[in-house]
Write a protein that holds these residues in place. Structure first.
Motif, short mmCIF file in Angstrom:
data_model
loop_
_atom_site.label_atom_id
_atom_site.label_comp_id
_atom_site.label_asym_id
_atom_site.label_seq_id
_atom_site.Cartn_x
_atom_site.Cartn_y
_atom_site.Cartn_z
N ALA A 155 78.85 55.68 -9.38
CA ALA A 155 79.32 55.34 -8.15
C ALA A 155 79.88 56.50 -7.00
N THR A 157 76.13 57.86 -6.16
CA THR A 157 75.06 56.96 -5.51
C THR A 157 75.51 55.69 -5.24
N THR A 158 74.39 54.90 -4.90
CA THR A 158 74.68 53.50 -4.71
C THR A 158 74.41 52.90 -6.19
N LEU A 191 69.71 48.11 -3.33
CA LEU A 191 70.35 49.18 -3.23
C LEU A 191 70.36 49.63 -1.85
N ALA A 217 73.94 50.44 0.60
CA ALA A 217 74.22 52.03 0.36
C ALA A 217 75.36 52.10 1.34
N ALA A 257 82.96 49.85 -6.68
CA ALA A 257 81.28 49.65 -6.73
C ALA A 257 81.28 48.19 -6.30
#
Length: 271
Positions: free
Chosen positions: A87, A90-91, A122, A126, A253
């Motif tokens: 996390a 990135t997502t 995703l 974002a 996350a």
């Protein structure tokens, strides 16, 4: 030799292939090396996985392990550590604790079937994080026995006890009323920043995480640019209510928002 199966941590987006650089030295459950599973070599939707002993995650063994707090804490820490590492770059869509498959190929087939739904989720998540908001009520303690109460002028011990209990009940009602008012103020403040909310069941026992009774256990999805403002405004909204404690945790996350609405919940064990 102990047979191994595949433990899945999260679905993630790896648009430029940079996640491969995060994996070396990243320990998973049982300190196993983490790797990525893709449908195609150049696919940007991946699943982070590692090998785990089959004997620990068979249905009967897993039920027993879930009663072992030391084992459960070890697995949960490793699970969350992998998700947090991903996390940071990135997502991710965190999967449930102890989601396992027979092998990487089963993971690949699952991803192939659900790739479109995962990709959409995703994209939707974002640059957003999860904040947890809990409200605790620290109500007055129960009344002591009549013999332990100080004497009140003009009242017998029995009447003094009843008077004390009545006052205590009113104080308890006041605290819960304050918690309800705090919840309304907090929700109003949170809505200014958050784009989604999930109401979880209040936690009890060791899971509650602190003194008092957990009466609100919410998760909010917040854009990154609003993250710190969200925390500050929620905490301020919860001030001024005696006996009421507000706890804000995160950013995390998006655990509570990961599963696409049109995808059935991930099974822990896939035959």
């Amino acid at each position: 030799m102990t047979e191994a199966i595949t433990y899945a941590y999260a679905v993630a987006r790896d648009a430029d292939g940079s996640l491969e650089e995060v994996l070396p030295g990243l320990p998973g459950v049982g300190d196993a090396s983490v790797h990525l599973v893709r449908v195609e070599p150049d696919d940007d939707v991946v699943v982070a996985v590692s090998a785990v002993p089959e004997q620990d995650f068979q249905e009967a063994a897993l039920r027993a392990h879930l009663e072992d707090l030391d084992w459960l804490e070890s697995v949960a820490r490793a699970h969350n550590h992998v998700i947090d590492a991903l996390a940071a770059h990135t997502t991710v869509l965190p999967l449930r604790l102890a989601t396992v498959y027979l092998d990487d190929e089963r993971v690949r087939l699952m991803l192939q079937t659900r790739r479109e739904a995962f990709a959409g989720r995703l994209t939707a998540l974002a640059a957003q994080v999860e904040w947890g908001v809990k409200i605790y009520v620290e109500a007055p303690e129960r009344a002591a026995s009549p013999a332990d109460l100080p004497a009140e002028a003009g009242l017998s011990p029995g009447r003094a006890y009843l008077s004390h209990r009545r006052a205590q009940r009113h104080a308890r009602e006041d605290v819960y009323r304050g918690a309800s008012q705090a919840a309304e103020r907090i929700e109003s403040a949170a809505r200014v920043h958050a784009v989604d909310r999930v109401q979880h069941r209040p936690q009890q026992g060791e899971l509650a995480g602190g003194p008092g009774e957990n009466v609100i256990n919410d998760a909010y999805l917040v854009p990154l640019q609003h993250a710190q403002s969200f925390r500050a405004d929620v905490l301020q909204a919860g001030e001024g209510f005696p006996g009421v404690r507000v706890e804000v945790t995160g950013p995390w996350a998006p655990y509570s928002f990961a599963t696409p609405a049109d995808v059935e919940s991930m099974k822990r064990v896939v035959p």
